[in-house]
Motif scaffolding. Structure first.
Motif, PDB file in Angstrom:
ATOM      1  N   GLU A  28       0.823  -1.196   0.000  1.00 41.21           N
ATOM      2  CA  GLU A  28       0.000   0.000   0.000  1.00 41.21           C
ATOM      3  C   GLU A  28       0.863   1.255   0.000  1.00 41.21           C
TER       4      GLU A  28
ATOM      5  N   GLU B   6       3.602   4.142  -0.599  1.00 43.38           N
ATOM      6  CA  GLU B   6       3.965   4.784  -1.852  1.00 43.38           C
ATOM      7  C   GLU B   6       5.441   4.620  -2.212  1.00 43.38           C
TER       8      GLU B   6
ATOM      9  N   LYS C 266      -0.248   9.167  -8.715  1.00 48.06           N
ATOM     10  CA  LYS C 266      -0.513   8.032  -7.841  1.00 48.06           C
ATOM     11  C   LYS C 266      -0.908   6.785  -8.639  1.00 48.06           C
TER      12      LYS C 266
ATOM     13  N   GLN D 296       1.023   3.175  -8.925  1.00 49.96           N
ATOM     14  CA  GLN D 296       0.327   1.935  -8.641  1.00 49.96           C
ATOM     15  C   GLN D 296       0.578   0.919  -9.753  1.00 49.96           C
TER      16      GLN D 296
ATOM     17  N   LYS E  89       4.115  -0.368  -9.572  1.00 46.67           N
ATOM     18  CA  LYS E  89       4.179  -1.353  -8.482  1.00 46.67           C
ATOM     19  C   LYS E  89       3.650  -2.698  -8.964  1.00 46.67           C
TER      20      LYS E  89
ATOM     21  N   PRO F  27      -5.338  -1.633  -3.530  1.00 42.91           N
ATOM     22  CA  PRO F  27      -4.740  -1.229  -4.804  1.00 42.91           C
ATOM     23  C   PRO F  27      -5.473  -0.099  -5.521  1.00 42.91           C
TER      24      PRO F  27
ATOM     25  N   MET G 173      -6.833   5.959  -7.356  1.00 44.72           N
ATOM     26  CA  MET G 173      -6.869   5.773  -8.810  1.00 44.72           C
ATOM     27  C   MET G 173      -8.095   6.469  -9.380  1.00 44.72           C
TER      28      MET G 173
END
Lengths: 303, 239
Positions: free
Chosen positions: A81, A83, A131, A135, A138, A155, A159
């Motif tokens: 989770e 950043e 962001k 994500q 990641k 997740p 978004m």
């Protein structure tokens, strides 16, 4: 087959019990881990990802203990989770480094970047990413070695709707592929759209498990409470209590409000304005008094 | 036991952060100071030992060691990005040893090498003083890197703890209380300088065999503990 088995697991931090005697099995397909903030979702995911030892009980993947077993990461991909992710690298360098740590190379890194559609920004530094872009990078880093288990902690946080749809499609495809995908969320609609199977945790306890329709029904069928102010509280109360959709009404004289408990949510919302009109009563305010997610969830625990 | 990817991530993280500036400032200060002293007072062995012993070895080497040692792992644990290293089939001791090698490399490059150059600036390596202190700085770099790397895995306040150790223990107590010196990386490494330099040029409080033994023991023990810490590193959720 890749099945995560959580067996009578508890985890406490000092005096605080974060996870309380939870047992669940997470198998192939997409599973949603649903619960309000602070329910213990991250603690559970951290234990499944091998970053936290259970205080009691066992967490295993196909029979192998996950804690202190770095070889398990050949099969597990993790999307944390938090950043932070080596912001001084470009997206491509970051995913490449993750591939190398798995003993893979540029080809796998590029494939993962293509899967999350981040090739267009792969040569920008990560600290310039939004962001949603973070994500996705990641995600790419967790997918380089094509893991059979994918764990994602919140997740969809941050978004935008389009990115959310994209990620959902991707996770759905992975689930359909026979991989075990587990994601956590505190938003029912998110979980409902994506997961066929839902595990609910509330206040560290395993509250419900199963098909999303079943859980949805449990949630809408629970007694709803309303606070209503009207031009004539007593007359309204008398008219409403005769209908089976209500189970209790309190006339709170001090506050000047009616407290109504409804057992049939659909029927009650239709009944209230109809009764008010028929009796010439003006409704001043109608507010649900327990719509917070916590109260919805705590009802599930009792159910 | 060495992973090039971990090494690359570590040194880019070390040199890419703002505190890396100190890595450049301190050696520059030493070189400027040495050049100025040489120009003002000429070449003198006593001045050389007091600059190299008092500033380079007592202050600069431990400070660079703190920056490099804690910086090699502390920030990653702090911000949680260490997850990306740990969620891989890579042995924990490999991660620690690789980070140690990088930290030693950076500390030697930014402290031992400038010490050598400063020594030549000060007195042209007369009585082997420049080489002696550079050697001492090199072995001290190894021990400091290992100790501060361990500190980085143990506490979130590794930099502060490291600074307290480096400045209060090594510099202050070391010069006030004779007993504290026996337990100081600085004195252990000085034993090597004493042996290397001309007779009587450098004095150390511990003998060479004891100094080297303690240096080795501290390095090995710190590294072993750091690997152990990393193996059981837990990430508590943010909730």
């Amino acid at each position: 087959m890749s099945t995560i088995c959580i067996d009578n697991v508890s985890r406490w931090f000092g005096n605080v019990v974060a996870v309380n005697d939870v047992s669940m099995t997470v198998g192939p397909g997409v599973t949603g881990l649903l619960g309000p903030n602070g329910a213990g979702k991250s603690t559970l995911i951290n234990m499944m990802g091998g970053f936290l030892a259970p205080s009691a009980g066992t967490v295993t993947l196909d029979g192998q203990t996950i804690w202190r077993n770095e070889q398990i990461y050949r099969h597990i991909g993790i999307v944390p989770e938090r950043e932070a992710m080596y912001d001084f690298l470009t997206g491509r360098e970051f995913v490449r480094a993750n591939a190398e740590l798995h003993g893979l190379g540029d080809r796998e890194a590029q494939r993962a970047l293509a899967t999350v559609e981040m090739e267009y920004a792969q040569d920008r530094r990560i600290d310039t990413y939004s962001k949603g872009m973070r994500q996705r990078v990641k995600m790419a880093s967790a997918l380089v070695h094509e893991p059979s288990v994918l764990l994602l902690d919140e997740p969809f946080n941050g978004m935008d709707p389009r990115q959310r749809m994209q990620l959902m499609d991707l996770l759905r495809a992975m689930g359909a592929d026979g991989r075990t995908v587990l994601f956590s969320s505190h938003i029912l609609e998110e979980v409902e759209q994506l997961a066929a199977h839902i595990e609910v945790v509330v206040a560290g306890r395993h509250a419900a498990s199963g098909d999303f329709r079943k859980i949805r029904r449990l949630m809408t069928d629970r007694p709803h409470r309303y606070a209503v102010r009207s031009s004539d509280d007593r007359a309204l109360a008398a008219a409403l209590i005769s209908d089976p959709s209500t189970s209790g009404i309190e006339v709170d004289v001090q506050e000047g409000v009616l407290r109504i408990q409804a057992v049939d949510f659909g029927r009650f919302t239709e009944l209230l304005p109809r009764v008010a009109r028929a009796h010439g009563i003006r409704l001043l305010t109608v507010s649900p008094s327990d719509e917070s997610l916590e109260s919805v969830f705590s009802y599930l625990v009792a159910a | 036991m060495y992973n090039p990817t971990v090494a690359r991530l570590t040194y880019r993280g070390l040199l890419g952060r703002r505190r890396a500036l100190i890595l450049f400032v301190l050696p520059a200060l030493l070189l400027v100071l040495s050049a100025a002293v040489r120009m003002l007072t000429g070449a003198d062995d006593n001045t050389a030992t007091s600059v190299l012993g008092g500033f380079a070895l007592a202050t600069m080497v431990p400070l660079i060691g703190v920056i490099a040692g804690t910086g090699a792992i502390g920030p990653e644990i702090d911000d949680g990005s260490v997850v990306y290293l740990l969620a891989k089939p890579v042995k924990r001791p490999t991660i620690i040893l690789t980070k140690l090698v990088v930290a030693i490399g950076v500390t030697v490059a930014f402290s031992a090498v400038p010490t050598l150059i400063a020594g030549f600036l000060l007195n042209g390596n007369s009585q082997q003083i420049a080489v002696a202190y550079a050697l001492a700085a090199t072995v001290a770099s190894v021990a400091y890197s290992a100790i501060f790397l361990l500190l980085g895995t143990v506490t979130r306040h590794a930099v502060v703890a490291g600074l307290v150790y480096a400045l209060v223990w090594e510099s202050l107590f070391g010069s006030l209380i004779p007993g504290a010196r026996t337990l100081s990386v600085q004195q252990w490494s000085l034993a090597l300088a004493e042996k290397t330099a001309g007779a009587g040029a450098v004095t150390a409080d511990v003998s060479l065999p004891l100094g080297l033994t303690l240096l080795t023991a501290a390095t090995v023990a710190a590294t072993w503990f750091a690997a152990r810490r990393l193996r059981a590193l837990t990430l508590a959720g943010e909730e």
